[in-house]
Design a protein around this motif. Structure first.
Motif, short mmCIF file in Angstrom:
data_model
loop_
_atom_site.label_atom_id
_atom_site.label_comp_id
_atom_site.label_asym_id
_atom_site.label_seq_id
_atom_site.Cartn_x
_atom_site.Cartn_y
_atom_site.Cartn_z
N SER A 17 0.83 -1.21 0.00
CA SER A 17 0.00 0.00 0.00
C SER A 17 0.87 1.26 0.00
CB SER A 17 -0.95 0.00 1.20
OG SER A 17 -0.24 -0.02 2.41
N ASP A 18 1.96 1.24 0.76
CA ASP A 18 2.88 2.39 0.76
C ASP A 18 3.51 2.59 -0.61
OD1 ASP A 18 2.32 2.86 3.38
OD2 ASP A 18 4.28 2.26 4.16
N ILE A 19 3.88 1.49 -1.26
CA ILE A 19 4.50 1.59 -2.58
C ILE A 19 3.51 2.13 -3.61
CG2 ILE A 19 5.49 0.24 -4.50
CD1 ILE A 19 6.83 -1.52 -2.36
N GLU A 20 2.27 1.69 -3.53
CA GLU A 20 1.25 2.18 -4.48
C GLU A 20 1.03 3.68 -4.29
OE1 GLU A 20 0.00 0.60 -7.06
OE2 GLU A 20 1.29 -1.09 -6.50
N LYS A 21 1.03 4.14 -3.04
CA LYS A 21 0.90 5.58 -2.79
C LYS A 21 2.10 6.33 -3.36
CE LYS A 21 -1.71 4.97 1.51
NZ LYS A 21 -1.61 4.99 2.99
N TYR A 22 3.27 5.73 -3.20
CA TYR A 22 4.50 6.34 -3.72
C TYR A 22 4.41 6.50 -5.23
CZ TYR A 22 9.51 7.24 -4.27
OH TYR A 22 10.72 7.83 -4.57
N ASN A 40 2.44 9.47 -6.41
CA ASN A 40 2.95 10.80 -6.09
C ASN A 40 4.29 11.13 -6.74
OD1 ASN A 40 0.79 11.53 -4.35
ND2 ASN A 40 1.64 10.18 -2.78
N ILE A 41 4.83 10.20 -7.52
CA ILE A 41 6.14 10.43 -8.15
C ILE A 41 5.94 10.84 -9.61
CG2 ILE A 41 6.53 8.05 -8.92
CD1 ILE A 41 9.26 10.10 -7.29
#
Length: 497
Positions: free
Chosen positions: A294-299, A302-303
């Motif tokens: 989930s953190d990677i998908e948010k990243y 936003n990149i």
């Protein structure tokens, strides 16, 4: 009442096993009272303090005496013995060999002149070294030594006893005492080891945990300290080599410590296999590393890929090849660099860029820089220092290349999977457990690695559909096996078991 778990970490620096431990603790901290020990105050210490996790930073001799040192140092006594050996066998017709092609041998051949000694070769058990040279001396498999009719064998290892056993019954003179120090120095070191074990015992007694959790091989002394206090001991071993070759002190204590552990965790089957002589199968748990998806998908959301490429000065039409890992001969980045240089020389458009994340200033990195400079392709190679944010570079990559000679797991591989990047990786150690050839990536042999890397990059770039299929298959495997939730659930089962 929550159980107390005391984690033992070899450091709090940014590295694969330490980042993995941080992720696990972040998920366990609500269910357990977590405590942590480290001999040094590294970058990850800030996270622990911000999350109110008690961190005990204190160095102990029992740990420092077994700590990896960047520089090998020979004692005055060892230097005298080496000089006497060279003088004795100078211009002799005796065939001499060295067992072990490691850091001791590298220093030995770098600092002493063996040109007048009939040194036939170096013999090692690491396939990644076979066919190479160290100090101009060829490296062979240890199994080939009988072909050379050797008269004298020098064992270049601080724990030579187990290596000596390989030559039992052979008519070879064995010299195994050059690097182990004097008897007096060994006795004094042993006395200090047992005396200084009192301090960590006091610390564990003060915390009084239900479980002592060791997160690396070097801290074997914690097994003794924990068991003397009657604690349950769990040992997570990430190192990928035979325990008999580990230069632990005292080695008999190290090898005996395995029998007192309650449960073991290994990140891969091949790692567990290397320890099977000392670890009963019923105590083994194979738990691969996991990612917080989930953190990677948010990243990802936003990149800005364009912004990152512009920041690095990479043209938007370039195919980007990435590698993540501290620059080191074991990680094998120089083979990727050679492949990259060959690709660029043959490419009319020269539309390739290479990102190496984890550039650490050492001789290996200096050789990589020199090679790139001589080829005139510095603008195509981006050497990124060790960073807590490899995702920035993975987000813009088209192909991920793992050039490692050995991996106990390969967290960078599953990070590449998370970013849907097709993977080219060496067919060695734990990597085939993660990558199925032609299904979730392309596996290549260690021999002539740069040629295979070059060929596979060309094949993938010319077959976008295959790149897509490999990336999708790998991503599905990641979600089914290597998420942090799956990993933590397995860790909890071991802790509660």
């Amino acid at each position: 009442m929550k159980k107390k778990v005391f984690f033992i970490s070899q450091n709090t620096d940014v590295s694969g096993s330490q980042l993995n431990l941080k992720n696990i603790i972040s998920f366990l901290k609500d269910d357990y009272d977590i405590f942590l020990w480290s001999p040094t105050d590294g970058e990850l210490a800030k996270y622990y303090r911000e999350n109110n996790i008690p961190l005990y930073v204190k160095d102990f001799f029992v740990d420092s005496t077994n700590r990896f040192k960047e520089e090998i140092e020979f004692s005055q006594e060892t230097e005298k013995q080496i000089k006497r050996f060279i003088k004795k066998y100078r211009s002799s017709n005796k065939k001499i060999a060295i067992r072990c092609a490691g850091r001791i041998t590298e220093k030995l051949l770098e600092e002493y002149d063996f040109s007048e000694v009939n040194l036939i070769g170096l013999f090692d058990g690491n396939p990644a070294l076979f066919g190479k040279e160290i100090g101009g001396v060829p490296v062979y498999s240890k199994d080939e030594i009988d072909k050379f009719d050797i008269d004298i064998l020098v064992i270049a290892h601080k724990q030579p006893k187990h290596l000596r056993e390989e030559f039992k019954g052979k008519k070879i003179k064995i010299i195994d005492d050059l690097f182990i120090g004097s008897r007096t120095s060994r006795v004094l070191r042993l006395l200090r080891f047992y005396t200084d074990l009192i301090e960590p015992i006091k610390l564990i007694a003060k915390i009084n945990p239900d479980i002592v959790f060791i997160n690396n091989l070097r801290c074997f002394w914690v097994v003794i300290a924990g068991k003397l206090l009657g604690k349950k001991v769990i040992w997570a071993i990430h190192e990928c080599f035979s325990p008999r070759t580990f230069q632990a002190f005292p080695q008999n204590v190290f090898l005996s410590s395995f029998r007192f552990v309650d449960r073991f965790i290994f990140p891969s089957r091949i790692t567990a296999e290397m320890f099977k002589e000392f670890v009963p199968e019923n105590k083994v748990n194979i738990i691969g590393n996991g990612l917080n998806i989930s953190d990677i998908e948010k990243y990802k959301q936003n990149i800005s890929i364009v912004d990152v490429k512009n920041e690095l000065g990479i043209p938007l039409d370039h195919k980007i090849i990435c590698n993540v890992g501290i620059t080191d001969s074991v990680k094998g980045q120089i083979h990727l660099v050679k492949a990259g240089i060959n690709l660029l020389k043959k490419s009319p458009d020269k539309n390739f860029s290479f990102i190496l994340v984890g550039a650490k200033e050492n001789l290996y990195l200096a050789n990589i820089r020199s090679m790139i400079n001589e080829a005139g392709f510095m603008n195509h190679f981006h050497l990124i220092p060790v960073t807590r944010d490899p995702f920035k570079y993975l987000s813009i990559s088209d192909i991920y290349v793992c050039s490692s000679m050995q991996e106990s797991f390969g967290i960078a591989l599953i990070e590449a999977m998370a970013f849907n990047i097709p993977i080219i990786a060496t067919d060695t150690y734990a990597i085939p457990e993660l990558i199925s050839h032609n299904e979730t990536g392309m596996l290549i042999p260690l021999k002539n690695m740069e040629i295979h890397i070059e060929n596979e990059i060309n094949n993938l770039v010319n077959n976008p559909e295959k790149m897509k299929i490999l990336a999708e298959n790998a991503h599905r495997k990641l979600l089914s096996q290597y998420t942090i939730e799956i990993e933590v659930a397995k860790y909890k089962k071991v802790i509660e078991g």
